[in-house]
Design an enzyme around this catalytic site. Structure first.
Site, PDB file in Angstrom:
ATOM      1  N   ASN A  64       0.878  -1.172   0.000  1.00 50.48           N
ATOM      2  CA  ASN A  64       0.000   0.000   0.000  1.00 50.48           C
ATOM      3  C   ASN A  64       0.915   1.222   0.000  1.00 50.48           C
ATOM      4  OD1 ASN A  64      -1.774   2.075   0.472  1.00 50.48           O
ATOM      5  ND2 ASN A  64      -2.319   1.441   2.567  1.00 50.48           N
ATOM      6  N   TRP A  65       1.023   1.834  -1.163  1.00 51.54           N
ATOM      7  CA  TRP A  65       1.935   2.984  -1.285  1.00 51.54           C
ATOM      8  C   TRP A  65       1.418   4.218  -0.560  1.00 51.54           C
ATOM      9  CZ3 TRP A  65       3.560   3.190  -7.197  1.00 51.54           C
ATOM     10  CH2 TRP A  65       4.472   2.156  -7.452  1.00 51.54           C
ATOM     11  N   LYS A  66       0.114   4.220  -0.214  1.00 49.33           N
ATOM     12  CA  LYS A  66      -0.514   5.428   0.343  1.00 49.33           C
ATOM     13  C   LYS A  66      -0.290   6.588  -0.642  1.00 49.33           C
ATOM     14  CE  LYS A  66      -0.116   3.362   4.825  1.00 49.33           C
ATOM     15  NZ  LYS A  66      -0.081   3.496   6.262  1.00 49.33           N
ATOM     16  N   HIS A  94      -9.537   1.704   5.311  1.00 54.04           N
ATOM     17  CA  HIS A  94      -8.239   1.868   5.973  1.00 54.04           C
ATOM     18  C   HIS A  94      -8.420   2.827   7.147  1.00 54.04           C
ATOM     19  CE1 HIS A  94      -4.078   2.842   6.740  1.00 54.04           C
ATOM     20  NE2 HIS A  94      -3.759   1.762   6.029  1.00 54.04           N
ATOM     21  N   GLU A 107      -6.708   5.173   8.146  1.00 48.24           N
ATOM     22  CA  GLU A 107      -6.445   6.579   7.799  1.00 48.24           C
ATOM     23  C   GLU A 107      -7.687   7.213   7.183  1.00 48.24           C
ATOM     24  OE1 GLU A 107      -2.878   5.788   5.545  1.00 48.24           O
ATOM     25  OE2 GLU A 107      -1.849   5.269   7.404  1.00 48.24           O
ATOM     26  N   GLU A 134      -5.206  -4.450  10.952  1.00 48.12           N
ATOM     27  CA  GLU A 134      -4.162  -3.433  11.067  1.00 48.12           C
ATOM     28  C   GLU A 134      -4.340  -2.685  12.389  1.00 48.12           C
ATOM     29  OE1 GLU A 134      -2.568  -2.412   6.843  1.00 48.12           O
ATOM     30  OE2 GLU A 134      -4.060  -0.936   7.418  1.00 48.12           O
ATOM     31  N   GLY A 136       2.783   2.605  10.656  1.00 45.57           N
ATOM     32  CA  GLY A 136       3.746   3.682  10.431  1.00 45.57           C
ATOM     33  C   GLY A 136       4.524   4.083  11.677  1.00 45.57           C
ATOM     34  N   SER A 155       3.622  -1.953  10.220  1.00 40.34           N
ATOM     35  CA  SER A 155       5.074  -2.051  10.367  1.00 40.34           C
ATOM     36  C   SER A 155       5.639  -3.419   9.969  1.00 40.34           C
ATOM     37  CB  SER A 155       5.506  -1.671  11.794  1.00 40.34           C
ATOM     38  OG  SER A 155       5.146  -0.323  12.061  1.00 40.34           O
ATOM     39  N   GLY A 203       2.786  -1.119   4.236  1.00 35.13           N
ATOM     40  CA  GLY A 203       2.814   0.308   3.929  1.00 35.13           C
ATOM     41  C   GLY A 203       4.219   0.774   3.585  1.00 35.13           C
ATOM     42  N   GLY A 204       4.859   1.456   4.537  1.00 33.23           N
ATOM     43  CA  GLY A 204       6.154   2.100   4.309  1.00 33.23           C
ATOM     44  C   GLY A 204       7.190   1.204   3.642  1.00 33.23           C
TER      45      GLY A 204
HETATM   46  P1  13P Z   1       3.067   0.600   7.635  1.00 32.08           P
HETATM   47  O1  13P Z   1       3.533  -0.708   7.035  1.00 32.08           O
HETATM   48  O2  13P Z   1       3.806   1.785   7.100  1.00 32.08           O
HETATM   49  O3  13P Z   1       3.015   0.524   9.118  1.00 32.08           O
HETATM   50  O4  13P Z   1       1.562   0.801   7.145  1.00 32.08           O
HETATM   51  C1  13P Z   1       0.658  -0.246   7.286  1.00 32.08           C
HETATM   52  C2  13P Z   1      -0.550   0.089   6.520  1.00 32.08           C
HETATM   53  O5  13P Z   1      -1.253   1.035   6.828  1.00 32.08           O
HETATM   54  C3  13P Z   1      -0.847  -0.724   5.342  1.00 32.08           C
HETATM   55  O6  13P Z   1      -2.113  -0.446   4.839  1.00 32.08           O
END
Ligand code: 13P
Length: 249
Positions: A9-11, A97, A99, A168, A174, A213, A234-235
């Site tokens: 997930n590149w966000k 999500h 967010e 999650e 993050g 993470s 994510g990251g």
């Molecule tokens: P991180 O891997 O950056 O913690 O993000 C997780 C996430 O929100 C995947 O959708």
């Protein structure tokens, strides 16, 4: 489906040149051999779907979006419909999500409608659930996640079997604070048991992936857990080599 699935997930990250380089590195890395019977995907921002669908044309990496509208078409400024995503070759769409739940007020009911719209167009919804740090620290983590899952069950019923659930924990997103493999396993088990109260077939066959993470150095232990069917990354998915290492885990 319970095939091990790893999805990036590149966000809100990327650019035409960064995407090109990433797709090239990951494409080359995957040609060198990936474990069989697994699914890999990446959810990119809407404007890059077309570019990435072309770059992924001969790759085993599947394309995903980070959201989808609950509506088919019409006066919904800023929304992107499932039929549009399908036309772009999208196979997965993240819905709910944390967010989006927290910053854009997305409610469980809307999330279930979005998942339904995706399913109508052969897109696998990745339904995100997870507790806050407060809920975890006050012993209410399972209760919080149960509420989110129950709402999806009541709308989607046995169509849930064609979705993925991503657990999650919000405090792990993050932050570098990953849930221990056992803690994640316990929640995945709790979700599976909750689904079994509704339908054994859904419970046995739905994929439940972990996000928060995930890195190359913790993925192997997480993915080895019996109820963890992969990861939403994510990251660490922004770095092509790190993402490849997680896919190999
Ligand atoms: P991180 O891997 O950056 O913690 O993000 C997780 C996430 O929100 C995947 O959708």
């Amino acid at each position: 489906m319970r095939a091990l699935t790893v999805i990036g997930n590149w966000k809100m990250n990327g650019s035409l040149s960064i995407n090109q380089a990433w797709m090239q590195s990951v494409g080359e890395g995957m040609q060198c051999g990936m474990p069989a019977g697994r699914r890999f995907g990446v959810c990119v921002p809407f404007p890059y779907l077309h570019q990435c669908s072309q770059l992924l044309a001969s790759s085993q990496l599947l394309l995903g979006a980070q959201d989808v509208s609950a509506h088919e078409s019409g006066a919904y400024t800023g929304e992107v419909s499932a039929v549009m995503l399908q036309e772009m070759g999208v196979r997965f769409a993240i819905v709910g999500h944390s967010e989006r739940r927290m910053q854009y007020g997305e409610a469980n009911e809307t999330i279930a409608l979005k998942a339904g719209a995706a399913l109508d167009h052969e897109i696998t919804p990745i339904i995100c659930v997870g507790e806050t740090a407060d809920e975890r620290n006050s012993g209410r983590a399972i209760e919080a996640v149960r509420r989110q899952v129950a709402s999806q069950v009541s709308t989607l019923q046995d169509r849930l079997v064609d979705c993925l659930i991503a657990y999650e924990p919000i405090w792990a997103i993050g932050t570098g604070k990953v849930a221990s493999a056992q803690m994640a396993q316990d929640m995945h088990r709790a979700i599976r048991l909750q689904l079994a109260e509704f339908d054994h077939d859904v419970s046995a066959h739905i994929g439940i992936i972990y996000g928060g993470s995930v890195r190359a150095d913790n993925a192997t232990e997480l993915f080895a857990m019996p109820d963890i069917d992969g990861g939403l990354v994510g990251g660490s998915s922004l770095d092509a080599q790190e993402f490849l290492a997680i896919c190999r885990a």
